[in-house]
Each structure stands twice: as C-alpha cells, then as structure tokens.
Design an enzyme around this catalytic site. Sequence first.
Site, PDB file in Angstrom:
ATOM      1  CE  LYS A 264       6.807 153.484  63.813  1.00 27.14           C
ATOM      2  NZ  LYS A 264       7.592 154.394  64.653  1.00 27.14           N
TER       3      LYS A 264
ATOM      4  NE  ARG B  24       8.596 159.724  70.015  1.00 31.75           N
ATOM      5  CZ  ARG B  24       7.987 158.780  69.302  1.00 31.75           C
ATOM      6  NH1 ARG B  24       8.597 157.636  69.061  1.00 31.75           N
ATOM      7  NH2 ARG B  24       6.775 158.964  68.842  1.00 31.75           N
TER       8      ARG B  24
END
Length: 355
Positions: free
Chosen positions: A36, A131
């Site tokens: 990414k 997270r």
Amino acid sequence: MKTPFLEINLKKIENNATKLNNIFKENNMDIVFITKGTSANIDVIKTVKNTGIKYFGDSRMDNIIKVKNEIPDINYTLIRIPKLSEISEMVEYCDCSLQSQLEVIKVTSNYALENNKVHNIILMIDVGDLREGVMVEDVLDTVKEILTYKGVKLVGIGTNVGCYGSIMPSVENTQILVDIKNQIKNELNYDIQFISGGSTCTTDLLFKGILNTEINLMRIGEAIMLGEDSTNDKKLDGFEDDAFIINAEIIELKNKPSFPIGERGKDAFGRVNEYIDYGNIDRAILAIGRQDVVIEALDPLDENINILGGSSDHMILDVTKCNKKYKLGDIISFRCAYSAVLAATTSKYVDIKLK
C-alpha cells in the site's frame, strides 16, 4: 519534464528486500511485503517478488485486484479488516485476510462455501495498541467458534502495534501471541501455522536477538522501501534509505519577511501555526503541496534548505543559506519518509519515474 515527479530506485529496493529476506530466512521467518505504501506499484512489486519474497499484503481491494490481474500467481493478504461489502471480492482475489470480527468471519465462511472455496484467515489479537483485534481474554472462545465455520481456515494469529496507540513491540507483548498459540494447541487441539508478530518496528527485537523464535511472519513495508523504522526512530544499518526522491519546481523566488503580517487565524487545514521571525529571507515556492505529499515527511537533499511549510498546492522554503543560487524553474529534490511516499503515489498529480 512534467513536475512534480517521484523517482523510484528499484535497485535500492531490491537490495533492501534481498538483505532483509536473507535475515528472515536465517531465522525461519517469512515476510509479507506490504504494497500500500506505493499504491501497489507493479514495478516495485515485481522487483520485490523476484528477490524470493512470496507473500504480499495490502489494505485496499482495488490495489489487490489490480496486482492480481497483472500477476495472477501472487499470494495476497488483505491486511485491513474486511468490509462486509467487499467479502465477495476478497474471497475471489485474496489468499488470506486479517480478521477480528466473528460476524464478518461467518459471512466470509458462508460466501466461500457457496463458491466452493475455503478462505484462509489470520485472527488479529489486541495486545495493547487498541486498533483492531480480539481482546486476549476472548481469544479461546473466538477460536472455538471459528473452528466450526467450514468455509474458512484459521492459519495464523497476529497483532498490530505502533500504528494507532504507539505501543512499542516488546518481548512481553509478542510472548502473548506465543502463549495463545500454545493454549489453542493444548486446549483445542489445533495447531496454528503462522504467528504474525507485527511490522517493521518489530524487526528491532529481531536484530537485537530477543524476538521469540516462534514468531515466523511479519508484515514489512517501510524497511524494504525506505530502510528505516520510524516507530523506533532509526535508520536500519546497512539498508538503503533514499530509494524514493520527490522533485518539485520553483515557481516563485523572492526576498520576503519570514513572519506573516497582520491578524492571524487558522490555516487552510484548520491549524494554528507558529512562526519564527528571522527577518527578511530568500523564499522559494514550489509547485507541490499537501494534496500531493506530506510536507513534514520530506528531507531536502540540499541540507541548507529549510522547509517553512505549505498549503494544498504550494510548499515554501527558506533558501537563504544555500550555496547554490537557485532560479525560477529549478528542481528541488527531497528524500521521502513513508507517509510522503504513500501520499505521492496516491496523488494523480505526481508522476512516477523509475530508475
């Protein structure tokens, strides 16, 4: 030449990938190269794949689909917890996914079964960064439930640190994963293939020789792309750190005051900025801005340049102390940190030039 443009040095990326892969092999570990950071640039991916790294990961299905259409045999993991709306694409294009929500895992299983497939998953466990992930006390019950789903195969457990809560990887929080793997084996008679112990920041434990030897998979982007570990605020010894250089053109060059004149409010991004009064300075404005790159993640190759700031499409520099006498149309070059590369390869206004 169209500006701004990002130079990508494939040889330097290849050197980093080869070096890190050799270190991992010596420690019986595998790398998932995270794509990414370059918006899944095909040339970067092919370069890394040719070094022998066999697993790849991305958070965006658009990236994965693009790469799979170009390189059908590549092994891809979706590393962001999947959206319900992308389950069908994920099962079709991904070899594995990181998962944390039972409801999503059940939908994944049902869709895979309907299409005569079994989808591999790595269950994410939250060891403190807060997270994604199942809380430690809920892991066993979650795994029991997953093992009843016939359309998915639990191939690993993993964790994320350093991204949201800034929790550093440690001997203690990586040991939690090893303990959980052993607990699953002892209590549920099920053996986990992979323990995904984190990302580039976890390599610090590996290089220090204190990473548990049962950690056998890590998700790596920054170390290969940039030869650095920003979470630990360090360059990696012997790695190339300048594979990505962004270049922008000077569109204004004037001697102006360094301190803004008049009543000040917030800037275009809603921030209240502080300014230092240096008196009059030679200021260069570049045709690049926050829509294209993270200005704070740039390091001028001319060490006498000082970045003052920028707006959505301008970057402002102090070039007063430079030995070179810059002129309109000159190109200024900057080494990129991770967030700068991420933004620049996403912006349609930045050209890519391979070296």
